[in-house]
Design an enzyme around this catalytic site. Structure first.
Site, mmCIF file in Angstrom:
data_model
loop_
_atom_site.group_PDB
_atom_site.id
_atom_site.type_symbol
_atom_site.label_atom_id
_atom_site.label_comp_id
_atom_site.label_asym_id
_atom_site.label_seq_id
_atom_site.Cartn_x
_atom_site.Cartn_y
_atom_site.Cartn_z
ATOM 1 N N LYS A 259 1.004 61.928 93.993
ATOM 2 C CA LYS A 259 2.037 62.713 93.210
ATOM 3 C C LYS A 259 3.346 61.825 93.614
ATOM 4 C CE LYS A 259 5.264 66.637 94.157
ATOM 5 N NZ LYS A 259 5.509 67.882 94.750
ATOM 6 N N LYS A 271 16.336 74.288 94.404
ATOM 7 C CA LYS A 271 16.132 74.154 95.682
ATOM 8 C C LYS A 271 17.612 74.656 96.276
ATOM 9 C CE LYS A 271 12.105 71.074 96.255
ATOM 10 N NZ LYS A 271 11.285 72.045 96.924
ATOM 11 N N ASP A 341 9.878 74.688 90.419
ATOM 12 C CA ASP A 341 9.635 73.985 91.634
ATOM 13 C C ASP A 341 8.198 73.627 91.781
ATOM 14 O OD1 ASP A 341 10.544 72.441 93.920
ATOM 15 O OD2 ASP A 341 11.211 74.174 94.926
ATOM 16 N N ARG A 345 1.981 70.077 90.871
ATOM 17 C CA ARG A 345 0.805 70.395 90.301
ATOM 18 C C ARG A 345 0.786 70.307 88.916
ATOM 19 N NH1 ARG A 345 1.278 76.193 92.726
ATOM 20 N NH2 ARG A 345 2.271 74.888 94.275
HETATM 21 N N1 BES Z 1 7.847 69.090 96.781
HETATM 22 C C1 BES Z 1 7.633 70.277 97.205
HETATM 23 C C2 BES Z 1 6.867 70.709 98.193
HETATM 24 C C3 BES Z 1 7.610 70.847 99.732
HETATM 25 C C4 BES Z 1 8.435 71.793 99.964
HETATM 26 C C5 BES Z 1 7.480 69.816 100.419
HETATM 27 C C6 BES Z 1 9.057 71.799 101.194
HETATM 28 C C7 BES Z 1 8.133 69.803 101.744
HETATM 29 C C8 BES Z 1 8.866 70.815 102.123
HETATM 30 C C9 BES Z 1 6.972 71.168 95.886
HETATM 31 O O1 BES Z 1 7.265 70.545 94.709
HETATM 32 C C10 BES Z 1 7.482 72.422 96.043
HETATM 33 O O2 BES Z 1 8.712 72.860 95.860
HETATM 34 N N2 BES Z 1 6.607 73.276 95.994
HETATM 35 C C11 BES Z 1 7.146 74.960 96.147
HETATM 36 C C12 BES Z 1 6.132 75.714 95.445
HETATM 37 C C13 BES Z 1 6.482 77.066 95.296
HETATM 38 C C14 BES Z 1 7.641 77.119 94.095
HETATM 39 C C15 BES Z 1 5.286 77.685 94.879
HETATM 40 C C16 BES Z 1 7.229 75.314 97.509
HETATM 41 O O3 BES Z 1 6.238 74.868 98.563
HETATM 42 O O4 BES Z 1 8.160 75.823 98.113
HETATM 43 ZN ZN ZN Z 2 7.539 68.506 94.770
HETATM 44 ZN ZN ZN Z 3 9.059 71.264 93.735
#
Ligand code: BES
Ligand code: ZN
Ligand code: ZN
Length: 491
Positions: A259, A271, A341, A345
């Site tokens: 990724k 965010k 966000d 995936r």
């Molecule tokens: N890049 C983030 C994952 C992430 C979040 C890494 C916090 C480190 C710290 C990913 O793209 C993301 O934002 N995932 C969301 C998914 C949710 C919306 C289902 C997450 O984990 O909050």
């Molecule tokens: Zn991400």
């Molecule tokens: Zn994200």
């Protein structure tokens, strides 16, 4: 800048160097091989151990000053009670870090009976510890500038096999340096284009085949899932395919997938501002793939490996995807976007589907995919999931050998209900519970043609705290896991 690693065989007391690090296990007498060194220190080494000024505990250090033509200073570093792979990396890393802060340009490293994998681990540790990133600071005049550590000498027990072990250590170390540099670079400098340029540099130096697809080519391939993320950003998305050929044309390759979100703002599902700057690290999976390709090519492993990177940024804008949108991935499956966000995936869906065309023997992807994995496993273990227990077991073992521990989470079908959509084949988020598992179950929809493991490295690729042997910042994860996995598959 590359870090120069070389070998010394023979008495460490004869190594002329500004600093010699000596790694010792806890509560053991001073080895006889250090008699001459102890003499050069006026007996300070044996006194320090006898009087328990230095006990050899993990992360313990003591600096001594020597006389004579050998080392000018000796840094005792503790290995702790059970010196295994990880302890050697850690002690060497701490030594490298101290050496780098002392304003000396070179140092040596000694531990009892250094051979084979221990030489490799010492070399990797020295490189890990000495690495830092100062490209963006205004430098003081050269005369006031502390000199960075640029070279280290590993004191091997014997010359036999030491060259190969050191070469492997250098290979991994250089791979990690690439990965860590990409990870720490800000998103305005480490762009998808920069990721592609880095791949180009690796390809050129090692004569690898490189293909970089842009928006147009991806449109032709029907990569509607990846492109949904990329439609909100002015950055040109890059789908990078690096092919290393170390075996016959007909040998099925291992595919490594990463990724590569050079910045993840969350998109329309934006965010919170607090700590959003960390999301420049959202390309650590991709950095791990590029770093591993560098290491594998340097090692000249007799196996075919394909590195696949999906790189873009996730931005809110008038052209960005919206919650509720439905997109179609290149394997024909439709996805309802609930939360923009959950973009990693979406990018990986099309990259994983593309990997099938190589008829790979196994596919491993790494991604900073979920905050949920940080809740589950903290900053110590990466989450490991997959559709094949054999591959998962190999990854867990590879992570152990490479001091990048992983922990398996289940992929039980019960969880799959969470990503059922009212209007499409699936939705891109699975609700509150088990976020790492539902993310992996989403990815699994694009991996049906091959054996696959997934590494969620959101908690381990970047450290928010100073870890004594490694400073705050990128750790190099998952370069070693990738490399060890591939090495384990060389026949
Ligand atoms: N890049 C983030 C994952 C992430 C979040 C890494 C916090 C480190 C710290 C990913 O793209 C993301 O934002 N995932 C969301 C998914 C949710 C919306 C289902 C997450 O984990 O909050
Ligand atoms: Zn991400
Ligand atoms: Zn994200």
């Amino acid at each position: 800048m590359a870090f120069e690693l070389s070998l010394h065989t023979g008495d460490p007391a004869r190594l002329a160097t500004p600093l010699l690090a000596v790694a010792l296990p806890s509560d053991k007498p001073v080895p006889k091989t250090l008699a001459a060194l102890d003499k050069a220190l006026g007996g300070a080494l044996s006194r320090a151990v006898k009087q328990k000024d230095f006990k050899g505990n993990r992360d313990e250090t003591l600096l001594l000053f020597a006389t004579g033509k050998g080392p000018q200073r000796v840094l005792l570093v503790g290995l702790g009670p059970t010196p295994e792979h990880g302890a050697m990396v850690r002690a060497a890393s701490l030594a490298g870090r101290k050496g780098n802060s002392m304003g000396i340009e070179r140092m040596g490293f000694w531990a009892e009976g250094l051979e084979g994998a221990a030489i490799e681990n010492a070399a990797i540790g020295l490189s890990l510890g000495s690495w830092d990133y100062n490209d963006l600071r205004t430098q003081p005049p050269a005369s006031d500038r502390p000199k960075p550590l640029v070279a280290a000498v590993v004191c091997a027990d014997s010359a036999k096999g030491a060259d190969v072990a050191l070469g492997n250590g250098i290979a991994v170390a250089e791979g990690q340096r690439i990965a860590r540099t990409l990870a720490i670079m800000p998103g305005n400098l480490c762009t998808p284009q920069f990721m592609a340029d880095t791949a180009k540099d690796i390809a050129k130096r090692h004569k690898l085949k490189l293909t970089v697809f842009g928006r147009k080519e991806m449109e032709k391939m029907g990569m509607g899932s990846f492109l949904a993320v990329a439609q909100g950003t002015p950055q040109k998305p890059k789908f990078i395919v690096l092919e290393y050929r170390g075996a016959g044309v007909d040998d099925a390759p291992v595919a490594l997938v990463g990724k590569g979100l050079c910045f993840d703002s969350g998109g329309i599902s934006i965010k919170p501002a607090d700590r959003m700057e960390w999301m420049k690290f959202d390309m650590c999976g991709a950095a791990g793939v590029l770093g591993a390709m560098e290491a594998i090519a340097r090692m000249k492993l007799k196996i075919n490996v394909v590195g696949l990177v999906g790189s873009t940024t996730n931005m809110p804008s008038g052209t960005a995807m919206n919650p509720g949108d439905v997109v179609r991935a290149s394997n024909g499956k439709t996805i309802e976007i609930i939360n923009t966000d959950a973009e990693g995936r979406l990018v990986l869906a099309d990259v994983l589907a593309y990997a099938a065309r190589f008829k790979p023997q196994a596919v491993v992807d790494a991604a900073t995919l979920t905050g949920a994995v940080v809740v589950a496993l903290g900053n110590t273990a990466m989450g490991v999931l997959g559709n094949d227990q054999g591959v998962v077991d190999e990854i867990l073992a590879a992570g152990k050998r490479g001091s990048e521990p992983g922990w398996q989470l289940p992929m039980w079908p019960e969880y799959k209900d969470q990503i059922k959509s009212d209007v499409a084949d699936m939705k891109n988020v699975g609700g509150r519970g088990a976020g790492t598992i539902t993310a992996a179950l989403f990815l699994a929809e694009f991996t049906q043609d091959y054996k696959w493991a997934h590494l969620d490295i959101a908690g381990t690729a970047y450290s928010e705290t100073d870890m004594i042997s490694i400073p705050r910042g990128p750790t190099g994860v998952p370069v070693r896991t990738f490399v060890e996995f591939v090495r384990g598959r060389v026949r």
